[in-house]
Scaffold this motif. Sequence first.
Motif, PDB file in Angstrom:
ATOM      1  N   MET A   1       0.810  -1.666   0.094  1.00  0.00           N
ATOM      2  CA  MET A   1      -0.238   0.316   0.078  1.00  0.00           C
ATOM      3  C   MET A   1       0.927   0.861   0.276  1.00  0.00           C
ATOM      4  O   MET A   1      -0.110   2.068  -0.142  1.00  0.00           O
ATOM      5  CB  MET A   1      -0.892   0.011   1.323  1.00  0.00           C
ATOM      6  N   LEU A   2       1.929   1.280  -0.118  1.00  0.00           N
ATOM      7  CA  LEU A   2       3.214   1.965   0.202  1.00  0.00           C
ATOM      8  C   LEU A   2       3.180   3.027  -1.212  1.00  0.00           C
ATOM      9  O   LEU A   2       3.218   4.344  -0.798  1.00  0.00           O
ATOM     10  CB  LEU A   2       4.497   1.669   0.906  1.00  0.00           C
ATOM     11  N   LEU A   3       3.437   2.089  -1.610  1.00  0.00           N
ATOM     12  CA  LEU A   3       3.539   2.632  -3.371  1.00  0.00           C
ATOM     13  C   LEU A   3       2.701   3.437  -4.474  1.00  0.00           C
ATOM     14  O   LEU A   3       2.938   4.594  -4.517  1.00  0.00           O
ATOM     15  CB  LEU A   3       3.980   1.641  -4.528  1.00  0.00           C
TER      16      LEU A   3
ATOM     17  N   ILE B   1      -8.613   2.436  -5.198  1.00  0.00           N
ATOM     18  CA  ILE B   1      -9.233   3.577  -6.024  1.00  0.00           C
ATOM     19  C   ILE B   1     -10.121   4.327  -4.718  1.00  0.00           C
ATOM     20  O   ILE B   1     -10.133   5.512  -4.533  1.00  0.00           O
ATOM     21  CB  ILE B   1     -10.424   3.977  -7.483  1.00  0.00           C
ATOM     22  N   THR B   2     -10.407   3.869  -3.803  1.00  0.00           N
ATOM     23  CA  THR B   2     -11.117   3.999  -2.698  1.00  0.00           C
ATOM     24  C   THR B   2      -9.909   4.686  -1.521  1.00  0.00           C
ATOM     25  O   THR B   2      -9.763   5.449  -0.349  1.00  0.00           O
ATOM     26  CB  THR B   2     -11.684   2.983  -1.823  1.00  0.00           C
ATOM     27  N   VAL B   3      -8.581   4.358  -1.661  1.00  0.00           N
ATOM     28  CA  VAL B   3      -7.514   4.599  -1.214  1.00  0.00           C
ATOM     29  C   VAL B   3      -6.710   5.911  -2.029  1.00  0.00           C
ATOM     30  O   VAL B   3      -6.810   6.705  -1.106  1.00  0.00           O
ATOM     31  CB  VAL B   3      -6.285   4.183  -0.840  1.00  0.00           C
TER      32      VAL B   3
ATOM     33  N   VAL C   1       0.172   4.299  -2.189  1.00  0.00           N
ATOM     34  CA  VAL C   1       0.207   6.005  -1.731  1.00  0.00           C
ATOM     35  C   VAL C   1       1.252   7.654  -1.584  1.00  0.00           C
ATOM     36  O   VAL C   1       0.636   9.004  -1.721  1.00  0.00           O
ATOM     37  CB  VAL C   1       0.214   5.938   0.339  1.00  0.00           C
ATOM     38  N   LEU C   2       2.841   7.037  -1.725  1.00  0.00           N
ATOM     39  CA  LEU C   2       3.577   7.967  -2.050  1.00  0.00           C
ATOM     40  C   LEU C   2       3.140   8.640  -3.742  1.00  0.00           C
ATOM     41  O   LEU C   2       3.081   9.814  -4.097  1.00  0.00           O
ATOM     42  CB  LEU C   2       4.649   7.105  -2.139  1.00  0.00           C
ATOM     43  N   PHE C   3       3.181   7.654  -4.503  1.00  0.00           N
ATOM     44  CA  PHE C   3       2.622   8.307  -6.118  1.00  0.00           C
ATOM     45  C   PHE C   3       1.367   9.062  -5.748  1.00  0.00           C
ATOM     46  O   PHE C   3       0.845  10.453  -6.163  1.00  0.00           O
ATOM     47  CB  PHE C   3       2.089   7.135  -6.666  1.00  0.00           C
ATOM     48  N   ALA C   4      -0.035   8.978  -4.923  1.00  0.00           N
ATOM     49  CA  ALA C   4      -1.026   9.606  -4.579  1.00  0.00           C
ATOM     50  C   ALA C   4      -0.308  10.715  -4.414  1.00  0.00           C
ATOM     51  O   ALA C   4      -1.352  12.239  -5.201  1.00  0.00           O
ATOM     52  CB  ALA C   4      -2.333   8.990  -4.074  1.00  0.00           C
ATOM     53  N   LEU C   5       0.312  10.918  -2.870  1.00  0.00           N
ATOM     54  CA  LEU C   5       0.528  12.687  -2.668  1.00  0.00           C
ATOM     55  C   LEU C   5       1.266  12.617  -3.384  1.00  0.00           C
ATOM     56  O   LEU C   5       1.211  14.585  -3.475  1.00  0.00           O
ATOM     57  CB  LEU C   5       1.010  12.142  -1.505  1.00  0.00           C
ATOM     58  N   GLY C   6       2.345  12.706  -4.254  1.00  0.00           N
ATOM     59  CA  GLY C   6       2.962  13.302  -5.350  1.00  0.00           C
ATOM     60  C   GLY C   6       2.052  14.064  -6.674  1.00  0.00           C
ATOM     61  O   GLY C   6       2.676  14.780  -6.888  1.00  0.00           O
ATOM     62  N   ALA C   7       0.538  13.292  -6.797  1.00  0.00           N
ATOM     63  CA  ALA C   7      -0.138  13.768  -8.161  1.00  0.00           C
ATOM     64  C   ALA C   7      -0.716  14.658  -7.290  1.00  0.00           C
ATOM     65  O   ALA C   7      -1.154  16.436  -7.709  1.00  0.00           O
ATOM     66  CB  ALA C   7      -1.391  12.481  -7.558  1.00  0.00           C
ATOM     67  N   ALA C   8      -0.883  15.046  -5.884  1.00  0.00           N
ATOM     68  CA  ALA C   8      -2.037  15.596  -5.222  1.00  0.00           C
ATOM     69  C   ALA C   8      -0.960  17.149  -4.986  1.00  0.00           C
ATOM     70  O   ALA C   8      -1.251  18.385  -5.201  1.00  0.00           O
ATOM     71  CB  ALA C   8      -2.572  14.948  -3.487  1.00  0.00           C
ATOM     72  N   LEU C   9       0.867  16.647  -4.554  1.00  0.00           N
ATOM     73  CA  LEU C   9       1.552  18.010  -4.845  1.00  0.00           C
ATOM     74  C   LEU C   9       1.684  17.982  -6.132  1.00  0.00           C
ATOM     75  O   LEU C   9       1.668  20.114  -6.004  1.00  0.00           O
ATOM     76  CB  LEU C   9       3.044  17.521  -4.407  1.00  0.00           C
ATOM     77  N   SER C  10       1.784  17.774  -6.689  1.00  0.00           N
ATOM     78  CA  SER C  10       1.885  18.373  -8.195  1.00  0.00           C
ATOM     79  C   SER C  10       0.748  19.261  -8.847  1.00  0.00           C
ATOM     80  O   SER C  10       0.623  20.028  -9.514  1.00  0.00           O
ATOM     81  CB  SER C  10       2.036  17.572  -9.664  1.00  0.00           C
ATOM     82  N   ASN C  11      -0.427  18.594  -8.353  1.00  0.00           N
ATOM     83  CA  ASN C  11      -1.991  19.534  -8.936  1.00  0.00           C
ATOM     84  C   ASN C  11      -1.785  20.343  -8.101  1.00  0.00           C
ATOM     85  O   ASN C  11      -2.427  21.592  -8.302  1.00  0.00           O
ATOM     86  CB  ASN C  11      -2.935  18.025  -7.836  1.00  0.00           C
TER      87      ASN C  11
ATOM     88  N   GLY D   1      -0.812  13.403 -13.493  1.00  0.00           N
ATOM     89  CA  GLY D   1      -1.389  12.696 -14.303  1.00  0.00           C
ATOM     90  C   GLY D   1      -0.943  11.427 -14.429  1.00  0.00           C
ATOM     91  O   GLY D   1      -1.499  10.141 -14.215  1.00  0.00           O
ATOM     92  N   VAL D   2       0.203  11.197 -14.688  1.00  0.00           N
ATOM     93  CA  VAL D   2       1.779  10.134 -14.669  1.00  0.00           C
ATOM     94  C   VAL D   2       1.520   9.091 -13.343  1.00  0.00           C
ATOM     95  O   VAL D   2       1.406   8.075 -12.593  1.00  0.00           O
ATOM     96  CB  VAL D   2       2.696  10.869 -14.772  1.00  0.00           C
ATOM     97  N   CYS D   3       1.848  10.245 -11.757  1.00  0.00           N
ATOM     98  CA  CYS D   3       1.797   9.651 -10.925  1.00  0.00           C
ATOM     99  C   CYS D   3       0.315   9.363 -10.179  1.00  0.00           C
ATOM    100  O   CYS D   3       0.836   8.017  -9.407  1.00  0.00           O
ATOM    101  CB  CYS D   3       1.992  10.848 -10.094  1.00  0.00           C
ATOM    102  N   GLN D   4      -0.808   9.832 -10.540  1.00  0.00           N
ATOM    103  CA  GLN D   4      -1.928   9.207 -10.516  1.00  0.00           C
ATOM    104  C   GLN D   4      -2.740   8.214 -11.036  1.00  0.00           C
ATOM    105  O   GLN D   4      -2.722   6.919  -9.705  1.00  0.00           O
ATOM    106  CB  GLN D   4      -2.911  10.125 -11.111  1.00  0.00           C
ATOM    107  N   ALA D   5      -1.754   7.837 -12.276  1.00  0.00           N
ATOM    108  CA  ALA D   5      -1.841   6.410 -13.047  1.00  0.00           C
ATOM    109  C   ALA D   5      -1.708   4.969 -12.740  1.00  0.00           C
ATOM    110  O   ALA D   5      -1.753   4.406 -12.457  1.00  0.00           O
ATOM    111  CB  ALA D   5      -1.201   6.309 -14.142  1.00  0.00           C
ATOM    112  N   VAL D   6      -0.176   5.648 -11.756  1.00  0.00           N
ATOM    113  CA  VAL D   6       1.620   4.795 -11.443  1.00  0.00           C
ATOM    114  C   VAL D   6      -0.202   4.384  -9.707  1.00  0.00           C
ATOM    115  O   VAL D   6      -0.264   3.128  -9.370  1.00  0.00           O
ATOM    116  CB  VAL D   6       2.443   4.841 -11.025  1.00  0.00           C
ATOM    117  N   ALA D   7      -0.156   5.336  -9.702  1.00  0.00           N
ATOM    118  CA  ALA D   7      -0.628   4.851  -7.615  1.00  0.00           C
ATOM    119  C   ALA D   7      -2.115   3.673  -8.206  1.00  0.00           C
ATOM    120  O   ALA D   7      -2.321   3.317  -6.942  1.00  0.00           O
ATOM    121  CB  ALA D   7      -1.328   6.574  -7.059  1.00  0.00           C
TER     122      ALA D   7
END
Length: 317
Positions: A1-3, A72-74, A5-15, A60-66
């Motif tokens: 689950m760590l991967l 999706i619920t995480v 989460v990290l990419f979702a946080l990266g997507a949030a930061l980029s957004n 978008g790239v980070c979100q796709a990896v996440a």
Amino acid sequence: MLLPVLFALGAALSNALATVLQRKAALTVPKSEGLRVGLILDLLRRPVWLVGIVAVITAGVCQAVALATGPITVVQPLFVLELPLALVIAAALLQGRLSRTGWLAVATVVVGLGVVLFAASPAGNRTQVPMTHWIPAVAVCVAAIAAIAALVVAALRRPEGRGRAACFGLATAISYAMTAALMKTSMHTLDDGGITAFFTTWQTYGFALFGVCALFFLENAMQSGPLVASQPALTLGDACVSLALGITVYAEYVRTGWWLVPQLLGAALIAAGVLALSRLPLARALASEEKEQPGEGTAADAGTPAPRDRPRDRRSL
């Protein structure tokens, strides 16, 4: 689950970075009462907006990896951190600072999100969606498209202000959620079948279409009214619709029963924090007219006239 989460946080930061840059660019183009297609053409001439688009692509790239590696619920609920991150970035770019109220609101959102995710404990990461799940998903897509159309019509019938901004914000939220749901399947298709399968599945074109619509609605939401109206609808709407799609389409699940109590409490904390953040002077400055003078937000809150010679008020929260 760590991967994921990290990419979702990266997507949030980029957004968040993209949000700051795009809002600044959106306030420099001519305004209109209707739904103006030429808005994107005007923005293309702004270098700041183009840098924001690069940040959007990164997100978008980070979100796709996440989405490819986690439920999706995480992934989608983590995007509620976009507004706190955006204001922190905006304060840094303006050489300002967050006040105690601002930091308290940020902490409220973070704590609320932590409570929701802990209490819900989302699980499940279906990689292949059977047709029995896509049939109701198509119905969800049709309903979402109808809802978006209704919201846009309602927004266009309203004068510029909170109601219009809220309608566009909710339309953006639905578009973002649908983009994520379709992107998840496309990424699994890419992983299993390669690039050819990726470009021959309808979900790829579906998430591209919804993604473009989300960007278009977001730009109009920025110009339609204050952030206090559009951002709560966007942030909470995206999380709620994504949660529903994750459960109905991807067979993901969350804890129910008495766990619903802390989940509702966490959601209330998120809503309160987002609302408080969207009321901050810097948030209003990023989303309102340039004619708003420095210090207006602070002075108005105090009930006294705002002097025009205090630029420091524009930089601080």
